[in-house]
Design a protein around this motif. Structure first.
Motif, PDB file in Angstrom:
ATOM      1  N   LYS A   1      -0.604  -3.596  -7.503  1.00  0.00           N
ATOM      2  CA  LYS A   1      -0.908  -2.590  -8.513  1.00  0.00           C
ATOM      3  C   LYS A   1      -0.797  -3.236  -9.901  1.00  0.00           C
ATOM      4  O   LYS A   1      -0.267  -4.331 -10.068  1.00  0.00           O
ATOM      5  CB  LYS A   1       0.063  -1.418  -8.397  1.00  0.00           C
ATOM      6  N   ASP A   2      -1.285  -2.518 -10.908  1.00  0.00           N
ATOM      7  CA  ASP A   2      -1.265  -3.061 -12.264  1.00  0.00           C
ATOM      8  C   ASP A   2       0.142  -3.389 -12.741  1.00  0.00           C
ATOM      9  O   ASP A   2       0.331  -4.302 -13.555  1.00  0.00           O
ATOM     10  CB  ASP A   2      -1.910  -2.067 -13.242  1.00  0.00           C
ATOM     11  N   ASP A   3       1.133  -2.635 -12.251  1.00  0.00           N
ATOM     12  CA  ASP A   3       2.507  -2.852 -12.711  1.00  0.00           C
ATOM     13  C   ASP A   3       3.375  -3.562 -11.663  1.00  0.00           C
ATOM     14  O   ASP A   3       4.596  -3.458 -11.675  1.00  0.00           O
ATOM     15  CB  ASP A   3       3.157  -1.532 -13.134  1.00  0.00           C
ATOM     16  N   ASP A   4       2.738  -4.283 -10.750  1.00  0.00           N
ATOM     17  CA  ASP A   4       3.463  -5.116  -9.783  1.00  0.00           C
ATOM     18  C   ASP A   4       3.594  -6.539 -10.314  1.00  0.00           C
ATOM     19  O   ASP A   4       2.748  -7.023 -11.080  1.00  0.00           O
ATOM     20  CB  ASP A   4       2.723  -5.169  -8.441  1.00  0.00           C
TER      21      ASP A   4
ATOM     22  N   CYS B   1       0.815  -1.220   0.000  1.00  0.00           N
ATOM     23  CA  CYS B   1       0.000   0.000   0.000  1.00  0.00           C
ATOM     24  C   CYS B   1       0.845   1.264   0.000  1.00  0.00           C
ATOM     25  O   CYS B   1       0.304   2.370  -0.131  1.00  0.00           O
ATOM     26  CB  CYS B   1      -0.944  -0.003   1.198  1.00  0.00           C
TER      27      CYS B   1
END
Length: 393
Positions: free
Chosen positions: A318-321, A272
């Motif tokens: 997240k989308d780019d994790d 987070c």
């Protein structure tokens, strides 16, 4: 492949969750060991989230077969280093291949080591000097320790020299000093991976270890994944015992955890935060509480607990994790003895920008994980082969 496909990599090590003996397991007395296989066979496993990612596609297990469209890339890693302990496995993940195993002491430490420890610390002697469960040896010898002032020295299947002492008998600061002296003594052929302070409190019959544990580790070589990331200005957030395993080298933030539940909580909390780089978590309960104690039922429940909480971790991504699930060695609770086992480790890789269902095969080394993470950020390690191109969408 050039870096920055993923802004952040979350690497969770399921400590000791092996997936079958390696070809050289007989050299270690581990032929036939199979942590996940034996748990699935003897008790059964209900881990639907790991199954949908592709755990059963790595190798079919009883009650845990392959799925038609696994949501993760999947494979298994061999351990190339000479060893099968926590430090060896984690160091290899970071690109460090050990040709000489850290020493272990199934018969206790040599008399000359104990004699020097007594002389340099000024204690009246030691109790124990055997491999043991920390809670059990404190229960067994705690009262005598309080009466005599002798610290309790013990080891485990890992390469560790542990010193337990009641905080009212040996104050914590003095215990830490004793550990520093032990660390200086344990060099050369007796250079154990970690010296660990194990303070406890309470009365006989009701002793309890405190959270003032401290590890005094062998510093890893500077050329490793964590240091490379930190020197490139990236975040390296550790959860659990990761920081102590690497002697804090390259760690930019260390989040403590005492068990799997807290480790998962801390991982989600770290997800987070607006970081860029690596979140590196060790979940210790599989090994510490159930593998070494040969508790098949407890190990199975711990796997099912992690599986039940896996969607929380995925939701925090997240989308780019990128999420990587792996292990460091085996510890088959159905196998003889209480030692780690020389096994392949599972590999599951998932993220919204990652491909699905790619069979990553049998990786030659755990270092492939570190090399892949380094590759993502435009870095390169000495050891390991990147699979970033295989998972890139």
């Amino acid at each position: 492949m050039n870096g920055n496909l993923f802004n952040r990599v979350v690497l969770i090590v399921l400590d000791s969750v092996g997936i079958g003996a390696m070809p050289d397991a007989d050299r270690w007395g581990d032929e036939g060991a199979d942590t996940l296989g034996h748990i699935a066979e003897l008790r059964g496993l209900h881990v639907p989230n790991l199954q949908r990612l592709g755990l059963g596609n790595i190798r079919p297990l009883r009650s845990l077969g392959p799925v038609n469209s696994p949501e993760a890339c999947y494979g298994r890693c061999a351990l190339l280093s000479n060893g099968k302990d926590t430090t060896t496995g984690h160091w290899e993940i970071a690109g460090i291949i050990l040709e000489r195993a850290f020493p272990t002491y199934p018969q206790g430490f040599p008399p000359e080591i104990i004699a020097r420890f007594i002389e340099e610390t000024g204690v009246p002697g030691v109790l124990g000097n055997v491999p043991a469960s920390g809670t059990e040896i404190i229960r067994e010898l705690g009262e005598e320790h309080m009466r005599t002032g002798k610290p309790i020295v013990y080891t485990s299947a890992d390469s560790v020299f542990q010193i337990a002492a009641h905080e009212e008998v040996i104050p914590v600061d003095r215990l830490y000093t004793m550990c520093e002296k032990a660390r200086a003594i344990l060099r050369g052929e007796h250079e154990v991976g970690r010296v660990i302070a194990r303070p406890f409190i309470g009365a006989p019959g009701n002793f309890r270890r405190t959270e003032r544990r401290r590890d005094f580790a062998v510093p890893p070589p500077r050329e490793n994944l964590l240091v490379a990331l930190a020197e490139a200005g990236l975040d390296v957030v550790s959860v659990g015992k990761i920081a102590s395993i690497y002697d804090y080298a390259g760690i930019t933030q260390a989040l403590p955890s005492k068990d799997n539940a807290q480790g998962i909580d801390q991982t989600i909390a770290a997800l987070c935060e607006p970081t860029r780089g690596l979140i590196f978590t060790n979940l210790v309960d599989f090994d510490m509480l159930y593998g070494h104690r040969r508790d098949v039922e407890g190990y199975a429940r711990a796997l099912e607990y992690f599986d039940a909480r896996l969607p929380e971790i995925e939701a925090a991504l997240k989308d780019d994790d990128l999420l990587i699930l792996a292990a460091d060695h085996g510890n088959d609770p159905a196998f003889r003895g209480t030692d780690h086992t020389r096994e392949y480790t599972p590999l599951l890789v998932t993220g919204r920008r990652a491909r699905r269902g790619v069979d990553l095969g049998t990786r030659r080394s755990l270092a492939d994980i570190g090399q892949t993470i380094a590759d993502n950020f435009g870095l390169k390690l000495k050891a390991g082969e990147s699979f970033l191109a295989d998972i890139a969408e």
